[in-house]
Design a protein around this motif. Structure first.
Motif, PDB file in Angstrom:
ATOM      1  N   TRP A 108      13.820   5.227  -3.743  1.00  0.00           N
ATOM      2  CA  TRP A 108      12.725   6.021  -4.100  1.00  0.00           C
ATOM      3  C   TRP A 108      13.166   6.104  -5.739  1.00  0.00           C
ATOM      4  CZ3 TRP A 108      12.283  11.192  -1.089  1.00  0.00           C
ATOM      5  CH2 TRP A 108      12.119  10.857   0.221  1.00  0.00           C
ATOM      6  N   ASP A 109      11.743   5.834  -6.539  1.00  0.00           N
ATOM      7  CA  ASP A 109      11.807   6.053  -8.144  1.00  0.00           C
ATOM      8  C   ASP A 109      10.947   7.138  -8.424  1.00  0.00           C
ATOM      9  OD1 ASP A 109       9.720   4.777  -7.584  1.00  0.00           O
ATOM     10  OD2 ASP A 109      10.048   3.419  -8.965  1.00  0.00           O
ATOM     11  N   ASP A 110      10.394   8.038  -7.600  1.00  0.00           N
ATOM     12  CA  ASP A 110       9.436   9.088  -7.957  1.00  0.00           C
ATOM     13  C   ASP A 110       9.165   9.960  -6.522  1.00  0.00           C
ATOM     14  OD1 ASP A 110       7.444   8.003  -6.162  1.00  0.00           O
ATOM     15  OD2 ASP A 110       6.646   6.826  -8.161  1.00  0.00           O
ATOM     16  N   TRP A 111       8.528  10.925  -6.735  1.00  0.00           N
ATOM     17  CA  TRP A 111       8.205  12.016  -5.832  1.00  0.00           C
ATOM     18  C   TRP A 111       6.738  12.005  -5.334  1.00  0.00           C
ATOM     19  CZ3 TRP A 111      12.400  13.992  -3.202  1.00  0.00           C
ATOM     20  CH2 TRP A 111      13.704  13.924  -3.895  1.00  0.00           C
ATOM     21  N   LYS A 112       6.305  10.855  -5.703  1.00  0.00           N
ATOM     22  CA  LYS A 112       4.799  10.648  -5.202  1.00  0.00           C
ATOM     23  C   LYS A 112       4.409  10.911  -3.983  1.00  0.00           C
ATOM     24  CE  LYS A 112       0.972   7.598  -6.533  1.00  0.00           C
ATOM     25  NZ  LYS A 112       0.627   6.242  -7.273  1.00  0.00           N
ATOM     26  N   TYR A 113       3.182  11.785  -3.921  1.00  0.00           N
ATOM     27  CA  TYR A 113       2.419  12.204  -2.466  1.00  0.00           C
ATOM     28  C   TYR A 113       3.468  13.239  -1.891  1.00  0.00           C
ATOM     29  CZ  TYR A 113      -1.113   8.663  -3.142  1.00  0.00           C
ATOM     30  OH  TYR A 113      -1.980   7.648  -3.856  1.00  0.00           O
ATOM     31  N   MET A 114       4.512  13.718  -2.411  1.00  0.00           N
ATOM     32  CA  MET A 114       5.306  14.833  -1.767  1.00  0.00           C
ATOM     33  C   MET A 114       4.772  16.109  -2.045  1.00  0.00           C
ATOM     34  SD  MET A 114       7.951  12.925  -0.370  1.00  0.00           S
ATOM     35  CE  MET A 114       8.605  11.146  -0.642  1.00  0.00           C
ATOM     36  N   ASN A 117       5.557  10.532   1.144  1.00  0.00           N
ATOM     37  CA  ASN A 117       4.995   9.153   1.018  1.00  0.00           C
ATOM     38  C   ASN A 117       5.237   8.258   2.175  1.00  0.00           C
ATOM     39  OD1 ASN A 117       6.809   6.348   0.027  1.00  0.00           O
ATOM     40  ND2 ASN A 117       5.030   6.518  -0.982  1.00  0.00           N
ATOM     41  N   ARG A 118       4.364   7.117   2.105  1.00  0.00           N
ATOM     42  CA  ARG A 118       4.627   6.351   3.381  1.00  0.00           C
ATOM     43  C   ARG A 118       4.026   4.902   2.978  1.00  0.00           C
ATOM     44  NH1 ARG A 118       1.597   6.104   9.045  1.00  0.00           N
ATOM     45  NH2 ARG A 118       0.138   7.202   7.766  1.00  0.00           N
ATOM     46  N   ASN A 119       4.604   3.797   3.357  1.00  0.00           N
ATOM     47  CA  ASN A 119       4.173   2.518   2.712  1.00  0.00           C
ATOM     48  C   ASN A 119       3.637   1.673   3.964  1.00  0.00           C
ATOM     49  OD1 ASN A 119       4.810   3.204   0.243  1.00  0.00           O
ATOM     50  ND2 ASN A 119       6.945   2.423   0.475  1.00  0.00           N
ATOM     51  N   LEU A 129       0.897  -1.263   0.139  1.00  0.00           N
ATOM     52  CA  LEU A 129       0.006   0.034   0.082  1.00  0.00           C
ATOM     53  C   LEU A 129       0.944   1.178   0.040  1.00  0.00           C
ATOM     54  CD1 LEU A 129      -1.348   2.149   2.094  1.00  0.00           C
ATOM     55  CD2 LEU A 129      -2.541   1.523   0.267  1.00  0.00           C
ATOM     56  N   ARG A 130       0.889   2.018  -0.988  1.00  0.00           N
ATOM     57  CA  ARG A 130       1.501   3.356  -1.210  1.00  0.00           C
ATOM     58  C   ARG A 130       0.743   4.389  -0.689  1.00  0.00           C
ATOM     59  NH1 ARG A 130       5.046   4.811  -6.105  1.00  0.00           N
ATOM     60  NH2 ARG A 130       6.185   5.767  -4.520  1.00  0.00           N
ATOM     61  N   GLY A 131       1.028   4.733   0.302  1.00  0.00           N
ATOM     62  CA  GLY A 131       0.171   6.052   1.103  1.00  0.00           C
ATOM     63  C   GLY A 131       0.913   7.223   1.403  1.00  0.00           C
TER      64      GLY A 131
END
Length: 236
Positions: free
Chosen positions: A156-162, A36-38, A23-25
């Protein structure tokens, strides 16, 4: 009534290996600061084991309940645990963590994680960062050669949810789109520069090729090779 942390933006739960789910949250740290937090979920027959808990939204909870019954909850790192109480109250799982946490100290484990602990997941083992000033562990799923970490090792391979401000701050703190040892974590848990060297050298003796942390994304196939380079560079 117990006040829990708010639900934050998140993806649907996805299967990354047979019976292993990600779950990528996200987490809101402060106004305009979000990152991001998983959470990892392992299914064992009808039982579910949650690792690095993130509170799910309604859709996510529906997915979770369709997968199975939450049986165990594992806290691997001192600085994570924000959503553990929600799952403890919601599902009454067996709660695992190391002793003497400084962050969220009221979360009392049913089972203590130490170097002699037998994991509730078949063919898995805990790894303890013995030299760290704050409790930190990792969990190796041997069948998948997958190492699950919290803040110690991240990819990290992206800045998702940042948020925009978070991107700037994290970039200035040395975070990049690659595999790395978490800088703020490393600084906070180290007693001196080389105090964790033996821990990382022992960690590299484990049989893993993939890594997934409480932040970032899954790194497949060459994680141990890349971590070896990072460890050599860090402690040279």
């Amino acid at each position: 009534m117990m006040k829990y942390s708010s639900v934050t933006p998140q993806d649907p739960i996805i299967e990354i290996f047979p019976q292993v789910y990600l779950l990528r949250g996200s987490i809101k740290i402060a106004p305009m600061l979000q990152m991001n937090r998983n959470m990892l979920i392992v299914k064992q027959e009808e039982d579910l084991i949650l690792i690095n808990a993130v509170r799910l939204n309604e859709q996510g909870l529906k997915q979770l309940n369709q997968l199975g019954k939450v049986k165990h909850l594992i806290r691997l790192g001192d600085f994570h645990g924000l959503d553990d109480q929600f799952y403890i109250d919601q599902f009454q799982p067996t709660f695992w963590s190391q002793d003497n946490h400084r962050t969220y100290p009221d979360l009392i484990p049913n089972r203590i994680i130490d170097k002699n602990s037998i994991s509730p997941i078949k063919n898995s083992q805990f790894f303890i960062f013995e030299s760290a000033k704050y409790p930190e562990a990792a969990l190796l799923l041997e069948d998948h050669q997958l190492l699950i970490t919290t803040d110690s090792i991240q990819y990290w391979d992206d800045w998702k949810y940042m948020s925009f401000l978070s991107k700037i701050m994290l970039y200035l703190m040395g975070f990049r789109l690659k595999l790395f040892i978490g800088g703020p974590w490393f600084k906070k848990v180290s007693t001196q520069k080389d105090s964790l060297k033996s821990d990382f050298e022992q960690l590299l003796n484990l049989d893993f090729v993939h890594v997934v942390a409480a932040h970032g994304n899954l790194f497949k196939n060459i994680a141990k090779d890349e971590l070896t380079k990072v460890v050599i560079s860090t402690f040279k």
